[in-house]
Design a protein around this motif. Structure first.
Motif, PDB file in Angstrom:
ATOM      1  N   CYS A  88       0.852  -1.181   0.000  1.00 60.38           N
ATOM      2  CA  CYS A  88       0.000   0.000   0.000  1.00 60.38           C
ATOM      3  C   CYS A  88       0.892   1.236   0.000  1.00 60.38           C
ATOM      4  CB  CYS A  88      -0.935  -0.009   1.205  1.00 60.38           C
ATOM      5  SG  CYS A  88      -0.114  -0.095   2.789  1.00 60.38           S
ATOM      6  N   THR A  89       0.346   2.331  -0.477  1.00 59.41           N
ATOM      7  CA  THR A  89       1.128   3.569  -0.579  1.00 59.41           C
ATOM      8  C   THR A  89       0.917   4.475   0.633  1.00 59.41           C
ATOM      9  OG1 THR A  89      -0.701   4.416  -1.902  1.00 59.41           O
ATOM     10  CG2 THR A  89       1.206   3.570  -3.097  1.00 59.41           C
ATOM     11  N   ASN A  90       0.023   4.055   1.556  1.00 55.28           N
ATOM     12  CA  ASN A  90      -0.276   4.822   2.768  1.00 55.28           C
ATOM     13  C   ASN A  90      -1.049   3.860   3.664  1.00 55.28           C
ATOM     14  OD1 ASN A  90      -1.069   6.660   4.714  1.00 55.28           O
ATOM     15  ND2 ASN A  90      -2.180   8.014   3.322  1.00 55.28           N
ATOM     16  N   SER A  91      -0.385   3.332   4.702  1.00 54.00           N
ATOM     17  CA  SER A  91      -0.941   2.199   5.439  1.00 54.00           C
ATOM     18  C   SER A  91      -1.954   2.606   6.507  1.00 54.00           C
ATOM     19  CB  SER A  91       0.182   1.384   6.083  1.00 54.00           C
ATOM     20  OG  SER A  91      -0.360   0.240   6.715  1.00 54.00           O
ATOM     21  N   ILE A  92      -3.139   3.002   6.031  1.00 49.92           N
ATOM     22  CA  ILE A  92      -4.228   3.342   6.949  1.00 49.92           C
ATOM     23  C   ILE A  92      -5.538   3.211   6.164  1.00 49.92           C
ATOM     24  CG2 ILE A  92      -4.051   5.853   6.517  1.00 49.92           C
ATOM     25  CD1 ILE A  92      -4.475   4.497  10.037  1.00 49.92           C
ATOM     26  N   CYS A  93      -6.616   2.799   6.885  1.00 54.39           N
ATOM     27  CA  CYS A  93      -7.835   2.314   6.208  1.00 54.39           C
ATOM     28  C   CYS A  93      -8.384   3.256   5.139  1.00 54.39           C
ATOM     29  CB  CYS A  93      -8.927   2.071   7.240  1.00 54.39           C
ATOM     30  SG  CYS A  93      -8.449   1.009   8.604  1.00 54.39           S
ATOM     31  N   THR A  94      -8.872   4.421   5.554  1.00 57.03           N
ATOM     32  CA  THR A  94      -9.598   5.314   4.657  1.00 57.03           C
ATOM     33  C   THR A  94      -8.742   5.739   3.456  1.00 57.03           C
ATOM     34  OG1 THR A  94     -10.931   6.015   6.532  1.00 57.03           O
ATOM     35  CG2 THR A  94     -10.951   7.459   4.631  1.00 57.03           C
ATOM     36  N   PRO A  95      -7.524   6.222   3.684  1.00 54.10           N
ATOM     37  CA  PRO A  95      -6.693   6.596   2.535  1.00 54.10           C
ATOM     38  C   PRO A  95      -6.444   5.450   1.555  1.00 54.10           C
ATOM     39  CG  PRO A  95      -5.816   7.582   4.519  1.00 54.10           C
ATOM     40  CD  PRO A  95      -6.903   6.643   4.961  1.00 54.10           C
ATOM     41  N   SER A  96      -6.184   4.252   2.053  1.00 56.01           N
ATOM     42  CA  SER A  96      -5.911   3.133   1.138  1.00 56.01           C
ATOM     43  C   SER A  96      -7.136   2.829   0.282  1.00 56.01           C
ATOM     44  CB  SER A  96      -5.479   1.887   1.907  1.00 56.01           C
ATOM     45  OG  SER A  96      -5.259   0.819   0.997  1.00 56.01           O
ATOM     46  N   ARG A  97      -8.330   2.927   0.878  1.00 52.90           N
ATOM     47  CA  ARG A  97      -9.564   2.695   0.113  1.00 52.90           C
ATOM     48  C   ARG A  97      -9.729   3.751  -0.973  1.00 52.90           C
ATOM     49  NH1 ARG A  97     -12.888  -0.838   3.494  1.00 52.90           N
ATOM     50  NH2 ARG A  97     -11.287  -1.634   4.903  1.00 52.90           N
ATOM     51  N   GLY A  98      -9.356   4.992  -0.645  1.00 55.61           N
ATOM     52  CA  GLY A  98      -9.400   6.062  -1.643  1.00 55.61           C
ATOM     53  C   GLY A  98      -8.457   5.770  -2.805  1.00 55.61           C
ATOM     54  N   VAL A  99      -7.268   5.296  -2.485  1.00 54.29           N
ATOM     55  CA  VAL A  99      -6.275   4.969  -3.520  1.00 54.29           C
ATOM     56  C   VAL A  99      -6.798   3.841  -4.418  1.00 54.29           C
ATOM     57  CG1 VAL A  99      -3.972   3.990  -3.904  1.00 54.29           C
ATOM     58  CG2 VAL A  99      -4.308   5.704  -2.104  1.00 54.29           C
ATOM     59  N   ILE A 100      -7.346   2.805  -3.799  1.00 53.72           N
ATOM     60  CA  ILE A 100      -7.811   1.634  -4.553  1.00 53.72           C
ATOM     61  C   ILE A 100      -8.921   2.036  -5.532  1.00 53.72           C
ATOM     62  CG2 ILE A 100      -9.112  -0.539  -4.293  1.00 53.72           C
ATOM     63  CD1 ILE A 100      -7.421  -0.881  -1.622  1.00 53.72           C
ATOM     64  N   LEU A 101      -9.855   2.855  -5.083  1.00 49.05           N
ATOM     65  CA  LEU A 101     -10.991   3.222  -5.935  1.00 49.05           C
ATOM     66  C   LEU A 101     -10.610   4.176  -7.056  1.00 49.05           C
ATOM     67  CD1 LEU A 101     -13.671   3.578  -3.169  1.00 49.05           C
ATOM     68  CD2 LEU A 101     -13.945   2.166  -5.209  1.00 49.05           C
ATOM     69  N   THR A 102      -9.671   5.086  -6.780  1.00 49.26           N
ATOM     70  CA  THR A 102      -9.373   6.129  -7.770  1.00 49.26           C
ATOM     71  C   THR A 102      -8.132   5.846  -8.606  1.00 49.26           C
ATOM     72  OG1 THR A 102      -8.012   7.329  -6.197  1.00 49.26           O
ATOM     73  CG2 THR A 102     -10.354   7.933  -6.284  1.00 49.26           C
ATOM     74  N   GLY A 103      -7.262   4.947  -8.131  1.00 46.69           N
ATOM     75  CA  GLY A 103      -5.989   4.766  -8.833  1.00 46.69           C
ATOM     76  C   GLY A 103      -5.090   5.985  -8.701  1.00 46.69           C
ATOM     77  N   GLN A 104      -5.255   6.712  -7.597  1.00 45.03           N
ATOM     78  CA  GLN A 104      -4.457   7.922  -7.359  1.00 45.03           C
ATOM     79  C   GLN A 104      -3.902   7.917  -5.939  1.00 45.03           C
ATOM     80  OE1 GLN A 104      -7.565  10.791  -8.104  1.00 45.03           O
ATOM     81  NE2 GLN A 104      -6.863  11.130 -10.208  1.00 45.03           N
ATOM     82  N   TYR A 105      -2.742   8.561  -5.771  1.00 40.28           N
ATOM     83  CA  TYR A 105      -2.123   8.668  -4.442  1.00 40.28           C
ATOM     84  C   TYR A 105      -2.942   9.605  -3.537  1.00 40.28           C
ATOM     85  CZ  TYR A 105       2.046   6.242  -6.128  1.00 40.28           C
ATOM     86  OH  TYR A 105       2.908   5.303  -6.622  1.00 40.28           O
ATOM     87  N   SER A 106      -2.712   9.490  -2.237  1.00 41.42           N
ATOM     88  CA  SER A 106      -3.500  10.242  -1.257  1.00 41.42           C
ATOM     89  C   SER A 106      -3.446  11.748  -1.480  1.00 41.42           C
ATOM     90  CB  SER A 106      -3.008   9.940   0.165  1.00 41.42           C
ATOM     91  OG  SER A 106      -3.103   8.568   0.447  1.00 41.42           O
ATOM     92  N   HIS A 107      -2.289  12.279  -1.905  1.00 44.87           N
ATOM     93  CA  HIS A 107      -2.199  13.742  -2.073  1.00 44.87           C
ATOM     94  C   HIS A 107      -3.017  14.204  -3.277  1.00 44.87           C
ATOM     95  CE1 HIS A 107       1.045  12.062  -4.554  1.00 44.87           C
ATOM     96  NE2 HIS A 107       0.838  13.088  -5.345  1.00 44.87           N
TER      97      HIS A 107
END
Ligand SMILES: [Ca+2]
Length: 513
Positions: A88-107
């Protein structure tokens, strides 16, 4: 006898499966899939647990495989591929789910922390799959605050949800209380939807379990399982954090010490020293954690059985993963957040018989930011230009592209939140890991407004896979450190994580790099 049952079931797929396999090799799979009524492109069943560490899946081996096997999840490894370096690119629940759905990094998603929602107006992979003719649904843990978008149907837990008799929020119907255990219920809802779907269209189903997230509450049928077993301990359970950062030593995710009565379901004895308390709490923690996983494993079996019975096993890409890794007593920790191995690594098992060889393993660096584009590749749909990952469909087919990445970028933003882990970013290659703890809260939601002294860590993953010795100051690693810094800067720029909005951080970086 799970192995034998599984074997018979596989053989039982019989001639039809063999025909699809052989025709696929001849390069004309689509007509056959259409004949199955599944459409031109494969279905995608994405099963994701919350905080399920790879160390707790027996297909990955390890010290827990014997006492707490996961025979159903292992079916995917046996019939498909196991990824050994999925991160994962950011090891925490909500951000990782955001990354998975969008194909984009947290920033880019704006979902930096546990308190930031995913804007439903943003593009996401479910919307793209709808446009590709897929019927889409999500059941279970969502944790992105605003209503899901891109899903024809959804029924999700509010926030973290609860284990027993959970309330779920259903599209167009609102909140409803369900009776039973959350892992069973999420699977029931997934199966109901599968049975009612339009068989003429391919499906994209996200089945998102709450388990085995803290506070690790098992279902009654597994409450006594493991009672008479001693769970093996990782060799660094009693870690004293010598030769490492203050970040590692000061983090408050220590088994026992940083747990409460809700976690351990009993009073915490006051007369135990640090090590005795850690060993005592480890047994309670792991037993409940593994009991939660046993129910997840059973329910993965129910979904796989349905695919077999419905004749969908051949034309469905089935994935089992978790939103990030988790510490199971390694370094004496529980929880995640750190870029350290156990927290960074996502378990990832995938089955798709026409393309993925049974029992195969891949050790390439594959990231959660790659998932969306991989799904779209299977759907025959080009990825939107603003997605930042790369499809790994070829890697799964045993043909890793020659120019596949050799390093990955990671960033955790929630400075000192909840478990005292300072914000940091870093790079992991196949051999090394370099971490920069920059020490600033940067006005992130949930971050503690207390700067810490910046520091570096460098690990030699070949010589020190457990990350017990920081070699950043070792002259023997001066050249490696310099090269990693240059590559870290390059990767950070390449994903557009510029820090331009944080002048304090730019100053810190000038001083410490
Ligand atoms: Ca999680």
């Amino acid at each position: 006898m799970p192995l034998r049952r599984d074997f018979l079931r596989t053989v039982g797929l019989g001639a039809a499966a063999a025909l699809v396999m052989s025709k696929t090799r001849l390069g004309e799979p689509h007509r056959l899939f259409a004949a199955q009524g599944a459409g031109r492109h494969p279905n995608i069943l994405y099963i994701m647990a919350d905080d399920h560490a790879a160390q707790a899946i027996s297909a990955y081996g390890g010290i827990l495989a014997r006492v707490a096997p996961t025979p159903n999840i292992d079916r995917l490894a046996r019939q498909g591929m196991r990824l050994d370096n999925c991160f994962c690119t950011n090891s925490i629940c909500t951000p990782s789910r955001g990354v998975i759905l969008t194909g984009q990094y947290s920033h880019i998603t704006g979902v930096y922390t546990l308190a930031t929602p995913l804007d439903p107006e943003r593009q996401n992979v479910a919307k793209c799959l709808q446009q590709a003719g897929y019927q889409t649904a999500i059941f279970g843990k969502w944790h992105l605050y605003k209503d899901p978008s891109g899903f024809d149907h959804w029924n999700i837990l509010p926030g973290q949800g609860v284990y027993h008799d959970p309330v779920l929020i259903e599209k167009d119907k609102g909140r409803q209380k369900h009776t039973g255990y959350v892992t069973d219920i999420i699977t029931d809802l997934s199966l109901e939807w599968l049975k009612k779907r339009d068989p003429r269209k391919p499906f994209f189903l996200m089945c998102h379990h709450k388990a085995p997230h803290r506070p690790w509450e098992p279902v009654a049928r597994h409450a006594k399982w493991l009672d008479d077993v001693t769970i093996p301990e990782p060799p660094n359970l009693l870690d004293h954090y010598e030769n490492r950062s203050r970040a590692a030593a000061n983090a408050t995710l220590k088994v026992g010490e940083n747990m409460n009565k809700t976690d351990l379901k009993t009073e915490i004895p006051k007369d135990l020293d640090r090590d005795a308390l850690r060993k005592w709490a480890y047994q309670l923690y792991l037993k409940d954690y593994l009991r939660c996983i046993r129910a997840v494993d059973e329910n993965v079996g129910r979904l796989l059985d349905y695919l077999d019975q419905a004749g969908l096993a051949q034309n469905t890409v089935v994935i089992y993963t978790s939103d990030q890794g988790f510490f199971l007593g390694e370094h004496g920790y529980f929880d995640k957040r750190f870029i350290y191995e156990e927290s960074l690594r996502m378990p990832f098992l995938v089955r798709y018989p026409p393309e993925i060889a049974a029992g195969s393993v891949n050790s390439g660096l594959i990231l959660n930011v790659d998932f969306a584009e991989t799904f779209l590749d299977y759907a025959g749909r080009p990825a939107p230009a603003d997605m930042q990952g790369r499809s790994f469909r070829s890697n799964l087919a045993g043909k890793t592209p020659a120019d596949w990445r050799t390093a990955m970028y990671y960033r955790y933003w929630m400075h000192l939140a909840d478990h005292g882990v300072p914000a940091h970013y870093g790079i992991r290659t196949h051999k090394h890991k370099l971490i920069f703890y920059y020490g600033l809260p940067l006005d992130m939601a949930g971050a503690v407004k207390k700067p810490t002294e910046p520091e570096w860590e460098l690990f030699d993953l070949e010589k020190d896979p457990q990350e017990m010795k920081n070699v950043y100051a070792d002259p023997a690693y001066a050249t490696v450190g310099k090269e990693l810094k240059a590559e870290l800067r390059r990767l950070k720029d390449a994903v557009g994580d510029s820090d331009a909005a944080y002048p304090d951080l730019i100053e810190v970086t000038k001083k410490w790099w």
